[in-house]
Structure formats: structure tokens, C-alpha cells
Design a protein around this motif. Structure first.
Motif, PDB file in Angstrom:
ATOM      1  N   LEU A 115      39.132 -47.127  24.295  1.00 36.59           N
ATOM      2  CA  LEU A 115      38.665 -47.285  25.679  1.00 36.59           C
ATOM      3  C   LEU A 115      39.365 -48.465  26.348  1.00 36.59           C
ATOM      4  O   LEU A 115      39.819 -48.374  27.494  1.00 36.59           O
ATOM      5  N   SER A 148      41.907 -48.239  29.412  1.00 37.59           N
ATOM      6  CA  SER A 148      41.553 -48.992  30.602  1.00 37.59           C
ATOM      7  C   SER A 148      42.733 -49.871  31.050  1.00 37.59           C
ATOM      8  O   SER A 148      42.997 -50.012  32.249  1.00 37.59           O
ATOM      9  N   LYS A 197      45.826 -47.656  32.175  1.00 41.97           N
ATOM     10  CA  LYS A 197      45.489 -46.956  33.437  1.00 41.97           C
ATOM     11  C   LYS A 197      44.891 -47.949  34.431  1.00 41.97           C
ATOM     12  O   LYS A 197      43.940 -47.639  35.160  1.00 41.97           O
ATOM     13  N   ARG A 198      45.377 -49.144  34.387  1.00 40.94           N
ATOM     14  CA  ARG A 198      44.794 -50.227  35.176  1.00 40.94           C
ATOM     15  C   ARG A 198      44.629 -49.848  36.653  1.00 40.94           C
ATOM     16  O   ARG A 198      45.530 -49.259  37.251  1.00 40.94           O
ATOM     17  N   TRP A 258      39.920 -44.057  35.982  1.00 44.39           N
ATOM     18  CA  TRP A 258      39.539 -44.176  34.570  1.00 44.39           C
ATOM     19  C   TRP A 258      39.176 -45.611  34.228  1.00 44.39           C
ATOM     20  O   TRP A 258      38.188 -45.876  33.543  1.00 44.39           O
ATOM     21  N   ASP A 259      40.014 -46.521  34.693  1.00 47.84           N
ATOM     22  CA  ASP A 259      39.778 -47.944  34.444  1.00 47.84           C
ATOM     23  C   ASP A 259      38.420 -48.358  35.010  1.00 47.84           C
ATOM     24  O   ASP A 259      37.615 -49.013  34.338  1.00 47.84           O
ATOM     25  N   GLN A 260      38.137 -47.914  36.246  1.00 45.46           N
ATOM     26  CA  GLN A 260      36.871 -48.297  36.878  1.00 45.46           C
ATOM     27  C   GLN A 260      35.676 -47.740  36.100  1.00 45.46           C
ATOM     28  O   GLN A 260      34.700 -48.450  35.850  1.00 45.46           O
ATOM     29  N   ILE A 316      35.483 -46.869  32.932  1.00 47.07           N
ATOM     30  CA  ILE A 316      35.321 -47.553  31.637  1.00 47.07           C
ATOM     31  C   ILE A 316      34.758 -48.951  31.844  1.00 47.07           C
ATOM     32  O   ILE A 316      33.855 -49.390  31.120  1.00 47.07           O
ATOM     33  N   ARG A 317      35.241 -49.629  32.881  1.00 52.63           N
ATOM     34  CA  ARG A 317      34.743 -51.003  33.104  1.00 52.63           C
ATOM     35  C   ARG A 317      33.269 -51.010  33.492  1.00 52.63           C
ATOM     36  O   ARG A 317      32.508 -51.866  33.052  1.00 52.63           O
ATOM     37  N   THR A 366      31.268 -50.204  30.248  1.00 46.75           N
ATOM     38  CA  THR A 366      31.206 -51.308  29.281  1.00 46.75           C
ATOM     39  C   THR A 366      30.338 -52.440  29.815  1.00 46.75           C
ATOM     40  O   THR A 366      29.583 -53.055  29.072  1.00 46.75           O
ATOM     41  N   ARG A 390      36.462 -54.439  26.296  1.00 42.45           N
ATOM     42  CA  ARG A 390      36.843 -55.427  27.312  1.00 42.45           C
ATOM     43  C   ARG A 390      37.903 -56.384  26.779  1.00 42.45           C
ATOM     44  O   ARG A 390      38.842 -56.747  27.469  1.00 42.45           O
ATOM     45  N   ARG A 441      41.260 -54.571  26.510  1.00 43.27           N
ATOM     46  CA  ARG A 441      41.882 -54.420  27.833  1.00 43.27           C
ATOM     47  C   ARG A 441      42.591 -55.710  28.238  1.00 43.27           C
ATOM     48  O   ARG A 441      43.753 -55.704  28.626  1.00 43.27           O
TER      49      ARG A 441
END
Lengths: 313, 545
Positions: free
Chosen positions: A116, A120, A123-124, A128-130, A132-133, A136, A197, A200
């Protein structure tokens, strides 16, 4: 390598000696008297004195300390003041449960968290990043026992897929796994959020370094850049976190053990504290100290494999 | 160019270790889902205890609610209580077939049943075992109940099936001390001598169920004692699980993973569990009622002043507790619950000794005592939910009449040590479960010897001593006539109420839930009072699921 392990072992024993000594005197400063805890509301001054004498608690503290430490050198953790059962046996009986929970919790944490975090990062700033963030962050904001209750309500109560309570039969793999799945998930998901986190952040930091640009300029495929350079270096930070979290979660898993009614070393200590069962508390603390020291040593040794630049002298 | 490997010392690559690990977890978990998770073993009764783990299963040591229900299924006494009733009229033969006492109540003779077998092939229960057991509870340094059995003198065993007990002081109700409870449980001499410390957690008894296995913090399982003298039990196994978390206990009961559980003292909780559990589950509020009291230490000023003690009593509203705890709490006006033998009924107490809620009278009494503006006082209190609630409710009411109560809150173990060993605490709350006859609580609260400052002191936290009370008490327990006993007990209680060392607050019962399919082996009619000393149903050979 042998020198490294030897020096770490020496440090471990010194740390454990300090912990044991502090603990021995510290717990006796607490208010709970084991003799009164055993006799409850039937305790009289006379009967407490008699019981204390038969438990060896009337001896001077230094004498009790010397006796305990010499016993420890012989590998004897003593017997429970409460029920007379050997402390080592009590710890060993619940250790598989604690080990199962912590180990599989960490495995789930790594297996879910690392990919993940990696996704994340690469794919910053995408959707997808949003997602996952946000997930988490939600998981970090919730204490593991809340996640435990949610899993319990959904999968054990509503869908009746798993048992609600207990540790299962340790000799029966199927029973053991079915009782483990939800608790390990609860712990694992909490750990996964932290690992994701950190992964990432590490990956983003490494990706911005010069040697990555060089690697790309050399014409390496993006897959090789990521797998050979970025992820390999990111593991150093992740392993550190795994080390820290193994130590934290073996203690922090108590709440999950309580929610699922699972046996474990954490529950053993809590029970022992409320009963003033000094010998059991001491035995469990030795176990914790040894566990944390060993995990630290493993983390140190792992560094040298992961990052050849790290050398211990 | 050779492909780089990531070998570890055991020859597996990291990738392989990970793959095997995940595969293993998924395989083992999925394999188990449909079957074992919810499987119920036939003929097994599953009981959920409100406890973290075992304490000790030696009946002469254990006092905890985690242990006594298990002990009660493993051990027998010379006599036993008929299920759901605990008083002298409910006594039935158990290991003893018959018994008699001398005219002066000082010599008690028990005739043992022949052919009763210990568990696990330890042979027949004989008078030597009984004598050994009684000597152990009276003399052993580890025995918790030494003071309760100190009246026993010589114990004779003229033959294998006869036990003669000589008492130091006559006691017409001595037979109750031989019942299936605490020191009355008979331990197996041969097993104790062979097993040593192990006997404390893997005991051998002669009751309907025998110890099978202990899984730390998880459960204790017992199996049927096939040679039980009253016939082999219908149940094959009884499993006592430790489920300290109230919510987990509730879920496990609702899912019918547990057949009997100890409930929470909360009406909403009980209603919700009953409504969500299929198959008509039952709730019983088990006695003996726990007596809830507030002890006022006379040696701490200004509690030595009777007017101040009365002012405190009038400041407290028993309805507050009933509202907070729900139907498990009932306000009472005497420290000995009315359901106990010798306990005063509210109607028998003169109004002036009921100390009802009357803040104005409380303020007037304080002014008369020289505290028109009230006073400050501090005490220690346990952090345990029920104790803390009692203390905080009282604190709130006392503040209304000008008494500022400061609570020093300690963990439960430290609080018990503080009030018993360090003699701390000006106001001490007690929730006491005792054998339901007046003499037990009287002896522990009010006798001069009960003062905590005395070596034999038990729960005399008020440091109360009135020789008139002791005289009435002694007159009661020396009499073989139940009417005389009742009269003297009442007299003693009136003395205590006039002196008011203790404010009687009420009684608490223990909610226990059973699934509709549990057959206890005896009937409990709707609304029946169920009394069971271990606060769980007494199991019988006829109990089944």
C-alpha cells in the motif's frame, strides 16, 4: 558478525539485570499484598502474617532479592505465589498464543502495509494515493481494540464466520487458526497503517535522490529501478519499524486479547499485577526484556544485510 | 551473469518465506471457517466466568469468584445444600449419610456413606480423609478459613466411616460448617501428599465432575466422574471459560458459544442480551445477597461523635443506588440482609433507627454536633467500578449537607491492603458475600474482636466495640432454639443500629444467564429466589444440555 552478536548478547544481559533489579524492588513498593489478595475479605492480621511467612515474604527484602537472583542464574523463575504453579510453565503455556498473535499481526501488517505504501508513493497525488492515505489515517486514528470490536461484530456476530471467544485448541491447527484470524487482522491492520505511511515517505525520499536519477539515465527499466534500488533501501526503515512494532504490539496486544478472550502473556501480567503475584510479574518482565532485546539484535543484524554501508564496530 | 539470490541460513529466500507464510495463514483459516468455529461438542456445558484466569482450586484457600464455582463441581462436603436454597433446613446428606450431635451441642458425629470414590482412582473416601481435611482447614498456614474453623477441637475416627468432632464451644448449627462450601469441602489426603503444590491447581475431589485440563487464561475443563456415588452425570464435560470482558461474554452467549454466563449488574445489558439470544434464555438474580455497607471509623474525628454518624446516614439516599445499579440493588435498613437467617425486615425496625434520607435532619444533627458549616474528611477508595460508584454517589450526597469528602482512589489490591493492613480509611465501603445467616456478618463487623486494629480483626473497619452487642451475639449462637437465636440476633442488631458504626445501604444480587436449552436437573419457577453460594448454578448429575 559473531562479535556483533556477542556484544549485543552482553548488552542484553546487562539490560535485563538492570530491568530485573528495578522491577524486583519496584513491584514491592506497590500497595498490593499477595497474602491479602489470596485471602480476600477473610484476611485477618494473624492469618496474613502466617501466610506471608509460608510464602517467604516475611524475610528481609535483600534476602528475597539474593534468593531470587540466584534462582534466576539456575534458570529457576520460581513458582506463582497465588497458585504454586511454576512461573516458566505458565509463561510457556500462553506463549504460543502471544507469539501467534504478534507474528501473524506483523505478517499481515507487512503484507498489507508495504504494498500500500509503495503504491501510494509511486502513484503520488493520484486518486489511489488519496484513498490509501485516508484509509491509513483512519486506521491509525482508531485504537486496535476498536478495530477488533468492528471485526468481531461483522465477521463473528453478523456473518458467524469465526468464533467470538477464546484461543482455540493449540493442538488443533484448524481451531487455532480460526481463533487467531480476527485478532491477528485487528493487530495487523493497525500495524499496516503505520508501515504503509512509513513506506510511502521512505520511497518518496529515496526516489528524489541523485542515484535514482542516474539509474534511470542509464536506461534501467522503471521496474528494476523500483525493485533493485528504491524498495531495497526503503526496507531499512521498514525493518526498524517492524522491530519497534514487534516489541510494542506484544505488549499492546493485551487489549485485543481481552476483546477476543484470548490467552496471552499480557493477560498473565495484568492478572498477576492485580493479585500482587510478584514472581509471575518478574517472570513475564524477563520474557518481555528478552524479547525486545532479541528483536533489537535481529534488526541490527538485518541492517547489515539490507544496507552494506551499515557496519558495526 | 548469475542471478542474485537472497538465501537465508535455512536455504529459503525471503520471497519464499513470505509466500509460504501467507499461504499457510490463509489455508489454515479458510479450512476452519465453516466447521470448528461454531461447533458445539455434544454433552458439554460451557460456562463463561467473569474472570481473567484461575486463582487457586484448593477449596481451603480459594475465595475468588473465578475459582469457587469450579471447586463446587469438583468437591463434596459431608452434607450439602439442596439446590437453590442455602439454610440449615435445606441440608441434605452428601458424603455423610447421617449425623447427630450431643445434647450440649459440643460433640458432632458423622456417619460416612460407604463406597464413595475419589476421582482418578485415588480410592475410597474414608474418615481419615475427613479428619485430615478438617485439620488442614483449621491448622494449615495456607488455609484462608482458619478463623472460621478454630472452634473444632479433637477430631476422632473410631472407624473408617465415622468421624467424631469435639467443639471447644457448643454450636448447635455446626453442621452448616460441614456443608459443600469452603472448609466443608473434603480434600483427598493421598492426592495432596502425592501431588504437593500441583493439588492447588489440579485438585482431586469426590464430586460429580473431575479435573481434566487447564488451558491458561482460556478455560478449565472437567469431565464426568463416572463413579460418582449418586450416579454418573448426564453431562460428559463442563468447560469453564475465562471471559473477563463483558462485551465478549455477551457476544459469546448471544451466539450460543456459551451456555451459562455471569452477567453485568446493569438492567439494560441484561435486557439486551435476553432479547438478542434465540431460544428463550433465562436470567436469575442469584443470592445470597451481598450486604453493602458504609463503615465509619470511630477513631477518626469527627466520626467518633454519634450525631455526626447519624447525620451521614440521613444524608444518604438509597434510591440513588437502586437507580444506578438497577434491579440487582435493593436498599435495606439493616447490615444483615432480610433474606438471611436472623436478618431484620424493614417493618421490624423502628422508624428512628431506619435513618431514612432527610438532608434537613442531617444538617440539624451536624449543627448540634458543632459543625453548622459541615467539615472536610478524606478516605481511600477502590477503583473497582461498584465500589467507586458507591463512593461517588455518597460523596455527592454528603456535599449537599456540607461534608466535603475527599477520595483517594487506589487500585483494588492496594485499597484492600490499605484498609486491612495499614488500617487506613475513615469511611470504608464493603460489599460482603457471606453464608446467609446473621452470625457471619455480625462476627466480622460488630464484635469487639472484629476491630481491624485487633490481630483477629476481619472487617471491623468502624473500630466498634459494645459489650452489650457481644453478649446478645453470644446468647444467640449458643442457643439450639431457632426462636431464641432470632430474638437475640434482633436484639444485637438493634444495639448496632442505635450505635450506628455502620450505615446499612442495601443488598446486591448476582445476575446469571442460562440458555433456554440448559436443563439444570432441578426446576426454578419464575420469580423464585435462587441462592447458591458460588454465585453460579449448582450442577447435579442430572444437569444436561
Amino acid at each position: 558478525m559473531a562479535r556483533l552478536i556477542l556484544s549485543r548478547l552482553l548488552l542484553m544481559f546487562m539490560a535485563m539485570f538492570v530491568v530485573m533489579t528495578a522491577m524486583f524492588f519496584g513491584i514491592r513498593l506497590g500497595g498490593t499484598d499477595p497474602a491479602i489478595a489470596i485471602q480476600g475479605s477473610y484476611a485477618t492480621a494473624e492469618s496474613v502474617a502466617l501466610l506471608s511467612e509460608s510464602l517467604g515474604l516475611d524475610k528481609p527484602l535483600w534476602q528475597q532479592y539474593v534468593m531470587y537472583m540466584t534462582g534466576l542464574l539456575r534458570g529457576d523463575l520460581g513458582v506463582s505465589l497465588q497458585n504454586g504453579r511454576p512461573v516458566l510453565q505458565q509463561i510457556l503455556q500462553v506463549l504460543p498464543n502471544t507469539f501467534d498473535l504478534t507474528f501473524w499481526g506483523m505478517v499481515i501488517g507487512v503484507v498489507v502495509g508495504v504494498p500500500l505504501g509503495f503504491i501510494s508513493a509511486i502513484k503520488r497525488n493520484t486518486m489511489w494515493d488519496q484513498i490509501i492515505r485516508v484509509c491509513t489515517l483512519a486506521s491509525i486514528s482508531m485504537p486496535p481494540f476498536i478495530i477488533a470490536y468492528l471485526l468481531l461484530i461483522v465477521f463473528a456476530i453478523t456473518f458467524r464466520m469465526f468464533p467470538v471467544n477464546g484461543g482455540g485448541d493449540l493442538d488443533d491447527l484448524s481451531s487455532r487458526a480460526s481463533h487467531l484470524f480476527l485478532p491477528a487482522m485487528a493487530l495487523g491492520l493497525a500495524v499496516a497503517a503505520y508501515i504503509a505511511r512509513l513506506t510511502r515517505t521512505s520511497v518518496l525520499e529515496i526516489m528524489s535522490r541523485d542515484f535514482i536519477r542516474t539509474a534511470r539515465a542509464k536506461g534501467l527499466s522503471e521496474y528494476r529501478v523500483m525493485s533493485r534500488h528504491v524498495l531495497k533501501l526503503a526496507w531499512v526503515g521498514i525493518v526498524t519499524l517492524i522491530g519497534i512494532y514487534s516489541a510494542v504490539s506484544i505488549g499492546g496486544s493485551v487489549a485485543i486479547e481481552l476483546v477476543f478472550g484470548r490467552p496471552g502473556v499480557g493477560r498473565l501480567v495484568i492478572g498477576a499485577i492485580s493479585q500482587g503475584d510478584f514472581t509471575v510479574i518478574q517472570g513475564a518482565i524477563i520474557f518481555y526484556a528478552a524479547f525486545v532485546s532479541i528483536v533489537n539484535m535481529i534488526v541490527d543484524v538485518t541492517y547489515t544485510f539490507l544496507d552494506p554501508r551499515i557496519r558495526y564496530t | 551473469m548469475t542471478k542474485p539470490t537472497h538465501s537465508t541460513t535455512n536455504g529459503l529466500s525471503r520471497r519464499e518465506v513470505l509466500a509460504y507464510g501467507i499461504g499457510g495463514l490463509i489455508a489454515t483459516a479458510s479450512m476452519s471457517l465453516p466447521t470448528s468455529a461454531l461447533a458445539q461438542q455434544a454433552n458439554t456445558l460451557r460456562i463463561g466466568l467473569n474472570a481473567r484466569d484461575i486463582g487457586v482450586l484448593h477449596p481451603h484457600v480459594a475465595t475468588g469468584g473465578n475459582d469457587v464455582p469450579v471447586i463446587a463441581s469438583i468437591f463434596s462436603g459431608l452434607v450439602r445444600y439442596e439446590p437453590t436454597r442455602v439454610n440449615i433446613t435445606a441440608i441434605q446428606p452428601d458424603l455423610a449419610e447421617s449425623w447427630e450431635m450431643s445434647d450440649d451441642f459440643a460433640v458432632h458425629t458423622f456417619h460416612l456413606r460407604k463406597g464413595v470414590q475419589w476421582h482418578k482412582g485415588y480410592g475410597e473416601v474414608t474418615s481419615a480423609d475427613v479428619a485430615y481435611s478438617l485439620a488442614n482447614v483449621r491448622d494449615s498456614e495456607q488455609s484462608t478459613f482458619r478463623p472460621l474453623y478454630s472452634n473444632m477441637g479433637e477430631i476422632e475416627t473410631p472407624d473408617d466411616y465415622t468421624v467424631v468432632i469435639h467443639l471447644n464451644e457448643p454450636d448447635p448449627t455446626f453442621v452448616t460448617a460441614m456443608a459443600n462450601w469452603q472448609g466443608g469441602f473434603v480434600i483427598c489426603r493421598k492426592a495432596v501428599e502425592e501431588m504437593g503444590d500441583l493439588y492447588r491447581t489440579e485438585p482431586v475431589g469426590s464430586g460429580p465432575f473431575q479435573f481434566e485440563r487447564y488451558t491458561p487464561q482460556d478455560n478449565i475443563s472437567l469431565t464426568a466422574h463416572k463413579d460418582y456415588y449418586a450416579g454418573a452425570p448426564a453431562l460428559e464435560r463442563v468447560v469453564y471459560s475465562y471471559v473477563p470482558d463483558e462485551t465478549s461474554r455477551r457476544f459469546a452467549f448471544v451466539q450460543q458459544e456459551l451456555d451459562i454466563i455471569q452477567g453485568a449488574s446493569n438492567e439494560d445489558w441484561l435486557t439486551e442480551v435476553v432479547n438478542s439470544t434465540p431460544g428463550n434464555p433465562k436470567v436469575d438474580l442469584l443470592g445470597p445477597a451481598r450486604s453493602v455497607n458504609l463503615h465509619m471509623k470511630a477513631t477518626v474525628e469527627p466520626l467518633g461523635n454519634p450525631l455526626v454518624r447519624q447525620a451521614i446516614a440521613h444524608a444518604i439516599n438509597r434510591d440513588d443506588f437502586e437507580q444506578f445499579f438497577g434491579p440487582v440493588f435493593k436498599g435495606t435498613n439493616s447490615s444483615i440482609p432480610p433474606s438471611y437467617f436472623g436478618g431484620l425486615k424493614t417493618a421490624d425496625i423502628p422508624d428512628e433507627l431506619k435513618y431514612g434520607f432527610d438532608p434537613e435532619k442531617s444538617k440539624a444533627l451536624l449543627a448540634e454536633a458543632g459543625f453548622p458549616d459541615g467539615f472536610e474528611i478524606s478516605t481511600v477508595c477502590s477503583e473497582r467500578g461498584d465500589y467507586l460508584a458507591l463512593a461517588q454517589i455518597v460523596q455527592e450526597r454528603l456535599s449537599k449537607v456540607g461534608i466535603a469528602l475527599k477520595l483517594d482512589i487506589l487500585d483494588h489490591g492496594s485499597w484492600v491492603a490499605a484498609i486491612i493492613k495499614e488500617k487506613r480509611g475513615s469511611l470504608v465501603w464493603s460489599i460482603s458475600s457471606r453464608y446467609p445467616s446473621a452470625e457471619y456478618l455480625m462476627r466480622e463487623f460488630f464484635l469487639c474482636d472484629a476491630r481491624v486494629s485487633q490481630p483477629s480483626g476481619v472487617q471491623g473497619f468502624a473500630e466498634y466495640c459494645n459489650p452489650d452487642f457481644d453478649v446478645a451475639y453470644q446468647a444467640a449462637i449458643a442457643s439450639g432454639d431457632p426462636d431464641v437465636r432470632l430474638e437475640e440476633f434482633a436484639k444485637a442488631q438493634m444495639i448496632a443500629l442505635k450505635d450506628l458504626p455502620v450505615v446499612p445501604l442495601g443488598t446486591m444480587s448476582t445476575p446469571v444467564l442460562r440458555q433456554g436449552y440448559v436443563n439444570l436437573g432441578y426446576e426454578i419457577a419464575e420469580g423464585d429466589d435462587v441462592t447458591s453460594l458460588p454465585y453460579l448454578y449448582q450442577l447435579s448429575p442430572a444437569t444436561s444440555v
